[in-house]
Design a protein around this motif. Structure first.
Motif, PDB file in Angstrom:
ATOM      1  N   PHE A 159     136.920  62.492  84.511  1.00 16.05           N
ATOM      2  CA  PHE A 159     135.879  61.800  84.227  1.00 16.05           C
ATOM      3  C   PHE A 159     134.639  62.436  84.956  1.00 16.05           C
ATOM      4  N   LEU A 160     134.543  62.747  86.159  1.00 11.67           N
ATOM      5  CA  LEU A 160     133.493  63.278  86.699  1.00 11.67           C
ATOM      6  C   LEU A 160     133.237  64.481  86.394  1.00 11.67           C
ATOM      7  N   ALA A 161     134.186  65.642  86.059  1.00  5.29           N
ATOM      8  CA  ALA A 161     133.855  66.807  85.575  1.00  5.29           C
ATOM      9  C   ALA A 161     133.294  66.972  84.100  1.00  5.29           C
ATOM     10  N   ALA A 162     133.902  65.815  83.465  1.00  2.00           N
ATOM     11  CA  ALA A 162     133.312  65.692  82.112  1.00  2.00           C
ATOM     12  C   ALA A 162     131.624  65.564  82.153  1.00  2.00           C
ATOM     13  N   THR A 163     131.266  64.616  82.943  1.00  2.00           N
ATOM     14  CA  THR A 163     129.790  64.243  83.095  1.00  2.00           C
ATOM     15  C   THR A 163     128.958  65.353  83.678  1.00  2.00           C
TER      16      THR A 163
END
Length: 464
Positions: A159-163
């Motif tokens: 999730f954090l890598a996507a943002t």
């Protein structure tokens, strides 16, 4: 306040596209290739050093489709978070980006715990329903239980890598994955050679590595001075952002689940051919994974560039993005797929060393798969590029619907109508992959032209 923030690592809505897309995609490719390499190390180490040998390879490989099915039920929400982040960054709505990131973190923890608990409890009965050979069931169950312990951390990282990627930074996720991947390989050796734990040992090592990558990206984003900065006291659900994540992410989740379900169905059919065919296909599938992640990097690039340009109101650039992406993914898919076929024998020997009749039979089963699937794998890449373009445009329902029909419905029909013509010939089963990729490409292309024309008319942009 916003002036002191770093807005983007790369301005995707201005200047030349090709060079920026390549520079953005290369770290993503390296990230994906490293991820598959570390997963491959699981199979290579258990295949070479575990007492279970080739059956351990089959056990780890046979779990892949089922793991993807369970995890992808929620992983699409990470795609949704990335899409609305890219659009907000392109529109320079930096306060909105902060709310998205904090909502994504909170959501990832909840989703990760739910998926981890379910997978841990349900893995054995699900594996039994997949017709896993009895020789592989015990090792496969232990591997999955250990793997799902690390799923909460996997969710947080993704999730954090996507943002972070959607804001223009594709390099930091690569760094974090490289570090955690080295840990994974080291722990694989310790668990298998030091403690003789076989498939369960590599599952434990994978979970440790997942937590390491999640901690690293979280610490970085807490200290980050940019639009994706995290303040732990601000971690909560912003309802409008959660709705945006769900709106864009749930169709992606459904598409991934349907895609994984069709792969589970094919894997279940492969399992009926016995442990030798299962092990050969598991090794070949792992090799194909290197091709897939290279192409998937271009899918993520397409989605991010499309999202930022749509957010910035520059619709005309979307056409050039999709054309460049299709050309690049075709080159990458054909080149890497061809290499897999040419060097199939030595590559499979890494997973299945030795010259016994059983090991040779396993390698031959893997070579057959590489010749059929690997040669035409570029079709899968084109399919994903078209889907990613529509997602970047905010049109998630169209690719979902096409994928349900193109992958799940047609594969089920293929298995129950074509395969019975020669039930002992696995070639007919493997042909289901390229045939359904091609059908899905046609569907995506029609929907993309329709969606682009509609958006162009709404914004008074000429399609020509």
């Amino acid at each position: 306040m916003l002036e002191k923030q770093k807005t983007m690592r790369s301005n995707m809505s201005e200047g030349p596209l090709l060079s920026k897309m390549i520079m953005f995609a290369l770290p993503l490719m390296a990230t994906g290739l490293l991820q598959v390499l570390y997963n491959a190390s699981d199979m290579i180490i258990v295949g070479n050093f575990s007492d279970a040998g080739s059956f351990a390879v089959g056990a780890v490989g046979a779990c892949g489709a089922l793991i993807n099915l369970i995890v992808n039920a929620f992983m699409g929400l990470a795609i949704g978070a990335g899409i609305i982040t890219a659009q907000s960054v392109g529109a320079r709505r930096h306060d909105e980006v902060s709310k998205i990131v904090h909502t994504a973190l909170f959501s990832s923890v909840i989703c990760g715990i739910a998926v981890g608990v379910f997978g841990f409890i349900a893995c054995k009965p699900l594996l039994m329903r997949m017709n896993i050979p009895d020789e592989l069931l015990g090792e496969a169950t232990l591997y999955m239980k250990a793997y799902f312990v690390g799923v909460p951390a996997m969710m947080v990282y993704n999730f954090l890598a996507a943002t972070l990627r959607s804001s223009g930074d594709s390099k930091r996720p690569l760094i974090f994955l490289s570090i955690s991947g080295i840990m994974n390989v080291g722990l694989n050796i310790v668990m298998v050679l030091g403690f003789g734990m076989g498939a369960m040992g590599v599952g434990i090592a994978t979970s440790f590595a997942q937590y390491a990558s999640a901690i690293m990206i979280l610490v970085y984003m807490v200290r980050y001075d940019g639009v994706c900065k995290i303040s732990l006291k601000d971690v909560r659900i912003h309802k409008d952002k959660l709705f945006g994540i769900i709106k864009n992410g749930v169709p992606a989740s459904i598409q991934s689940v349907v895609f994984s379900l069709s792969n589970v169905l094919i894997q279940s059919t492969i399992n009926s051919y016995g442990p030798i065919v299962v092990s050969g296909n598991a090794a070949a599938g792992n090799i194909e994974g290197f091709v897939y992640v290279a192409m998937n990097a271009l899918y993520q690039t397409t989605m991010t560039f499309t999202g930022q340009n749509v957010g910035a109101g520059k619709i005309k650039r979307v056409k050039r993005i999709v054309v460049l992406s299709v050309i690049m993914v075709s080159i990458v898919g054909l080149a890497l797929g061809g290499l897999c076929v040419i060097f199939g024998e030595p590559l499979l020997s890494i997973y299945e060393p030795g010259s016994s009749a059983e090991q040779e039979a396993i390698r031959q089963a893997g070579i057959l798969r590489l010749r059929i699937v690997g040669t035409l794998y570029f079709l899968c890449g084109i399919m994903e590029i078209l889907s990613g373009t529509m997602r970047g445009m905010g049109k998630s329902l169209l690719p979902m619907g096409v994928s349900i029909v193109g992958t799940c419905v047609f594969r089920i029909a293929w298995i129950y109508t074509v395969c019975p013509i020669a039930p002992t010939n696995i070639t007919l089963l493997l042909l289901a992959y390229p045939v359904t990729w091609f059908i899905t490409i046609l569907g995506h292309l029609c929907c993309l032209v329709f969606a682009y024309r509609r958006m162009a008319r709404a914004r008074s942009v000429s399609f020509a």
